[in-house]
Design an enzyme around this catalytic site. Structure first.
Site, PDB file in Angstrom:
ATOM      1  N   ASP A 230       0.879  -1.162   0.000  1.00  0.00           N
ATOM      2  CA  ASP A 230       0.000   0.000   0.000  1.00  0.00           C
ATOM      3  C   ASP A 230       0.926   1.224   0.000  1.00  0.00           C
ATOM      4  O   ASP A 230       2.114   1.127   0.313  1.00  0.00           O
ATOM      5  CB  ASP A 230      -0.946  -0.002   1.213  1.00  0.00           C
TER       6      ASP A 230
HETATM    7  C1  BGC Z   1      -4.985   3.305   0.002  1.00  0.00           C
HETATM    8  C2  BGC Z   1      -5.045   2.311  -1.139  1.00  0.00           C
HETATM    9  C3  BGC Z   1      -4.849   3.020  -2.440  1.00  0.00           C
HETATM   10  C4  BGC Z   1      -3.528   3.764  -2.415  1.00  0.00           C
HETATM   11  C5  BGC Z   1      -3.245   4.530  -3.693  1.00  0.00           C
HETATM   12  C6  BGC Z   1      -3.745   4.172  -0.059  1.00  0.00           C
HETATM   13  O1  BGC Z   1      -3.831   5.223   0.853  1.00  0.00           O
HETATM   14  O2  BGC Z   1      -5.026   2.630   1.225  1.00  0.00           O
HETATM   15  O3  BGC Z   1      -6.255   1.631  -1.137  1.00  0.00           O
HETATM   16  O4  BGC Z   1      -4.902   2.112  -3.512  1.00  0.00           O
HETATM   17  O5  BGC Z   1      -3.553   4.695  -1.346  1.00  0.00           O
HETATM   18  O6  BGC Z   1      -4.090   5.626  -3.808  1.00  0.00           O
END
Ligand code: BGC
Length: 749
Positions: A230
Site C-alpha cells: 500500500d
Molecule cells: C490506500 C489504497 C490506495 C492507495 C493509492 C492508499 O492510501 O489505502 O487503497 O490504492 O492509497 O491511492
C-alpha cells in the site's frame, strides 16, 4: 512472450533494485535500453482514478473525468457474480483506453465494525460473499488483459492507526474470517497483483510478514503475481523483500533502491531473491503489454452500466405497500440528497465523475414532483424552518420520499466513524414527516450500517448505499417499479452500535487491537447470541414473492473429500417479474457450542417471470463444511451431521437437509502432563488407558471396593475425575513423575 529470465540476466544490479519501487506516484520504472515500459497503475476500485497531473493517494487532487460506479457497499448487495464480473470488464476496458495496467482493487477487507471509515469500499461482514464477488470482479477485469490488486492484505479493518496498529488474532480467526476471502480470490481468479496493507498482523507489518506473503499466499495458495505495498506501507525494505513484498509503492526516491543494492553487495540479501522479485513484476508487466489493445471509452454506455449495477444491488428494507409509486400519485421529494446525492466515499477511491444523476432530475422521466430541502448538510440553516416546510409539503401530497444519508465527512478513508447514527436533523425530519404522512418513504445514501430510530413509523425504506454517479436514475427506477429491487444486505443492521461484537475492542489502544470476538463477526455473533437486530444479514424485499421447494441432495452420507450436489426449485409466486437471491448456509449439528449457528456457503441469483419456476443447483465441497484447525494448521471437517439450509436471510430458514460426513483426516492427539482423564477417555488412542487409570484411582480410594458414600455419588466422582490432569493423579495411580514422562513419550511417538 518475451524471455524474462534472459532479460533479467541482462539487467544490472541497479536496474533490478530499481524495479522494486515505483518511478513516481503511479508508475513502475521502465528500462528503455531493454524495452521494458514504465507502466501505470491506478485506483480503483469502483472506477478509474487516473491522475495525470498532481498525484496523491487521498483523493485530494483531481483525476481525469471518469465513470463512478457504485461502491462495494452497494454492489455486495447484488449477490450477483455475473454483475461483478461485468463491472470488472467495463472498468478494465476503461483502463485499456487510458493505458492503465492494473486497477487497484477490489477492496475486500471484512466489515468487523460498522465504524470502519472505509467500510463503503468493502463488500461484507461475511468472507464467503466477499471472496465470491471479489473473484468475479477480478476474473472480469483480467479477462480483458488488465491486472487487479485485491486489497488490503490483510486484517486491515479500521482506519484509526491504520498504518501502525497491530491486529492481534488467533490462527482460526485469521484463516476463517480475515484470510478466506483472499484465499478464494487467489485460488479462483489468480489476480495479477495483491496489495499488502499498512497495519501489522500479530506484531509484524503485513508488508514484512513472511507467514502472510510467502508461506500462505505463495506456498499454500500458489499466488503467481506480484505483491505491491500500500502507498507508503514499507518500513524496512530488505526485510519486506525477504518476506515476499515485491513492489514498493510509490517511489522511494531512490533511497530504498540504494538499500537493496547495498544489501546485495554486502551479502545481506541473496541476489536470487531480488531476481525472483523482478521476474514476478516483469511477468505481469509483459502480460499486460502482450494483451494491450486500443479501446474506445464510451462513457455514456458505462454510466448506464453503473445505473444497472446500482439497481440490481440496492436493498428494499421495508415496504408496507406504498412502493412502487405510481405516476398518478402526487409525490413530494424531500432532502438535500434528492438534489445533490451522496454517491461515493472519500479518499483514494474518489472518482471524478463525468456526470451525476440526481433523483430530482431523474424523476422527470416519470412525473413532476414537488421538492423541499428538508435539512442542511452543514447543519447551519434554521432546521425548524426546513422541517416545517417539508411537513407542509408532505401533507399536501399523497406520498413523501425523503432522501437521507450520511454527509461525506461522517465516513471516509483515513479515519473511522464516531457513531452509527444519521445526523440528528435528518432523524428529526423523518420523524416529523412520518407523523403527518403515512406514505413516507426513506431512501438511504450511506457507506455502512446506520441506526433507524423511526423505522416503525415510515412506510418504506430503500437502502441505496453509495450507488455511484447514476444513483438518481437507479433510485427512481426502483421507486417506480421499473426495476424490481433484488439486493440483499451484506451486513447486519444492529439496533445500536453497542451490540456489535467488536464494540469493546474497537479500535484498540493505538498500538494493538485485539480481535477478541474471534470468528464471531457480524451475523455469526448476532445469531449465536439470539440478539434482536434491526435487519439481519442477507435480508431484502422484492415487489414480488418467491417460494422454495423440492430440496434434494445427491447423497446424505459422504466423505469430507466428496462433493455433494444440492438442488431445489424456486417459483415466483407474485404478479411481477423479479430476481431472487437463494442463500445456502451450513450448520454443524454437533459440538456446536463453539461454532456459529450457520454460515453462508452458497448463493445464486435467479430471474423469474410471474409463476415461473427454475431449478437451482449448488455444489458443495470440503470448503463448505470445514473449519480451520490450528493443530493440523489446515482445514478440517469433523465427522458428524451437518445441516444444509436454504434461507431467506441468516435468520429465516426455509428448507433444510441433513448430511453425515466422515473425515479422512486424523487430528494429532498429543498427550501431555496436563491432559485430563476425560480427554483421554474421549480419544480412541487412550480410551482404554483412561479406564485403567480410573480403576486405579477407584481402588486407591476404595481399597475394599466399598459402595458409594453419601457425600460423593458416582456421578460426581466421574465428573470430578474428568477434569483431573494426569500430573494431578500420579499419587493415586501409583506412578512416578518419570514413569509418566516415559509413558507419554511412548504414546506420543
Ligand atoms: C490506500 C489504497 C490506495 C492507495 C493509492 C492508499 O492510501 O489505502 O487503497 O490504492 O492509497 O491511492
Amino acid at each position: 512472450m518475451i524471455n524474462i529470465k534472459k532479460l533479467i540476466a541482462q539487467m544490472t544490479l541497479e536496474e533490478k533494485a530499481g524495479m522494486c519501487s515505483g518511478a513516481d506516484f503511479w508508475h513502475l520504472k521502465g528500462i528503455e535500453r531493454l524495452g521494458i515500459p514504465s507502466l501505470m497503475v491506478s485506483d480503483g476500485p469502483h472506477g478509474l482514478r487516473k491522475q495525470d497531473m498532481r498525484a496523491d493517494n487521498l483523493g485530494i487532487n483531481e483525476s481525469i473525468k471518469a465513470v463512478c460506479f457504485p461502491a462495494a457497499c452497494n454492489t455486495a448487495g447484488s449477490f450477483d457474480r455475473q454483475l461483478l464480473k461485468e463491472m470488472g470488464q467495463v472498468i478494465a476496458k476503461e483502463c485499456l483506453a487510458e493505458d492503465v495496467s492494473v486497477i487497484l482493487g477490489p477492496g475486500m477487507n471484512i466489515k468487523r465494525s460498522p465504524l470502519c471509515g472505509r467500510n463503503f469500499e468493502y463488500f461484507s461482514e461475511d468472507p464467503y460473499l466477499t471472496g465470491e464477488l471479489a473473484a468475479a470482479f477480478v476474473q472480469g477485469a483480467q479477462a480483458e488483459g488488465v491486472g487487479t490488486s485485491p486489497k488490503h492484505f490483510a486484517v486491515n479493518n479500521q482506519e484509526n492507526y491504520r498504518m501502525s496498529v497491530s491486529a492481534e488474532l488467533d490462527q482460526a480467526t485469521l484463516r476463517e474470517i480475515y484470510l478466506s476471502a483472499f484465499e478464494k480470490v487467489i485460488k479462483k481468479a489468480q489476480p495479477k497483483t495483491i496489495m499488502a496493507s499498512y497495519n501489522r498482523v500479530n506484531g509484524t507489518y503485513a508488508s514484512e510478514n513472511h507467514q502472510l506473503l510467502t508461506d500462505i499466499l505463495r506456498r499454500e495458495w500458489d499466488f503467481q503475481g506480484y505483491v505491491m505495498s500500500d502507498w507508503g506501507a514499507v518500513d524496512r525494505r530488505v526485510e519486506a523483500l525477504e518476506a515476499g513484498l515485491d513492489l514498493e509503492m510509490p517511489s522511494s526516491n531512490g533511497f530504498n533502491d540504494a538499500t537493496i543494492i547495498e544489501a546485495v553487495q554486502t551479502g545481506r540479501l541473496d541476489e536470487k531473491i531480488l531476481d525472483q522479485t523482478v521476474e514476478r513484476i516483469l511477468r505481469v508487466v509483459f502480460d499486460y503489454v502482450d494483451k494491450r489493445r486500443a479501446v474506445v471509452w464510451d462513457k455514456e454506455a458505462d454510466h448506464d452500466k453503473a445505473r444497472q449495477i446500482a439497481e440490481e444491488s440496492a436493498v428494499l428494507l421495508k415496504n408496507d405497500g406504498v412502493l412502487p409509486l405510481s405516476k398518478g400519485q402526487k409525490v413530494a421529494f424531500i432532502g438535500a440528497f434528492a438534489q445533490t446525492p451522496r454517491y461515493q466515499g472519500g479518499g483514494s477511491s474518489h472518482i471524478n465523475a463525468f456526470k451525476v444523476s440526481s433523483a430530482l432530475e431523474a424523476v422527470k422521466a416519470y412525473q413532476e414532483v414537488s421538492f423541499a430541502l428538508g435539512y442542511d448538510l452543514e447543519e447551519k440553516a434554521n432546521q425548524a424552518e426546513l422541517i416545517a416546510e417539508a411537513v407542509a409539503l408532505a401533507k399536501a401530497n399523497d406520498a413523501a420520499v425523503i432522501f437521507a444519508g450520511l454527509p461525506e465527512n461522517f465516513e471516509s478513508e483515513g479515519y473511522d466513524r464516531q457513531h452509527i447514527q444519521l445526523p440528528a436533523n435528518q432523524n428529526a425530519l423523518v420523524q416529523a414527516v412520518a407523523a403527518v404522512q403515512k406514505n413516507t418513504v426513506v431512501v438511504l445514501h450511506n457507506g455502512s450500517a446506520v441506526t433507524l430510530p423511526w423505522e416503525a413509523d415510515v412506510a418504506a425504506i430503500l437502502e441505496m448505499y453509495l450507488a455511484g454517479q447514476a444513483v438518481g436514475e437507479a433510485s427512481v427506477n426502483l421507486l417506480y417499479g421499473k426495476t424490481n429491487p433484488s439486493g440483499r444486505l451484506a451486513e447486519t443492521f444492529p439496533y445500536q452500535l453497542e451490540d456489535n461484537p467488536s464494540y469493546l475492542n474497537f479500535p484498540g489502544d493505538g498500538d494493538v487491537v485485539n480481535y477478541k470476538e474471534g470468528i464471531y463477526v457480524g451475523y455469526r455473533y448476532y445469531d449465536k447470541k439470539r440478539m434482536a437486530v434491526q435487519y439481519p444479514f442477507g435480508y431484502g424485499l422484492s415487489y414480488t414473492s418467491f417460494a422454495y421447494s423440492d430440496l434434494q441432495v445427491s447423497q446424505t452420507e459422504l466423505l469430507d473429500t466428496d462433493k455433494v450436489t444440492v438442488s431445489l426449485k424456486v417459483t415466483n409466486t407474485g404478479s411481477v417479474a423479479g430476481k431472487e437471491v437463494i442463500q445456502l448456509y451450513v450448520a454443524k449439528l454437533f459440538d456446536n457450542d463453539r461454532r456459529p449457528v450457520r454460515e453462508l456457503k452458497g448463493f445464486e441469483k435467479v430471474y423469474l417471470e410471474p409463476n415461473e419456476s427454475k431449478d437451482i443447483q449448488f455444489i458443495l465441497d470440503k470448503g463448505s463444511f470445514s473449519e480451520f484447525n490450528s493443530l493440523l494448521n489446515d482445514w478440517y471437517v469433523a465427522s458428524g451431521d451437518y445441516a444444509i439450509q436454504i434461507c431467506h436471510n441468516s435468520r429465516d430458514l426455509a428448507l433444510s437437509q441433513t448430511v453425515t460426513i466422515k473425515s479422512t483426516q486424523e487430528l494429532p492427539f498429543i498427550v501431555h502432563r496436563n491432559t485430563t482423564l476425560g480427554d483421554l477417555l474421549e480419544h480412541p488412542k487412550t480410551h482404554d488407558w483412561s479406564i485403567e487409570l480410573r480403576a486405579r484411582v477407584d481402588s486407591f480410594f476404595h481399597p475394599e471396593g466399598q459402595a458409594e458414600d453419601d457425600a460423593v455419588s458416582d456421578d460426581m466422582a466421574d465428573n470430578f475425575l474428568k477434569n483431573m490432569p494426569l500430573r494431578g493423579v500420579l499419587s493415586f495411580i501409583g506412578m512416578t513423575s518419570e514413569e509418566l514422562d516415559e509413558k507419554l513419550a511412548s504414546i506420543n511417538q
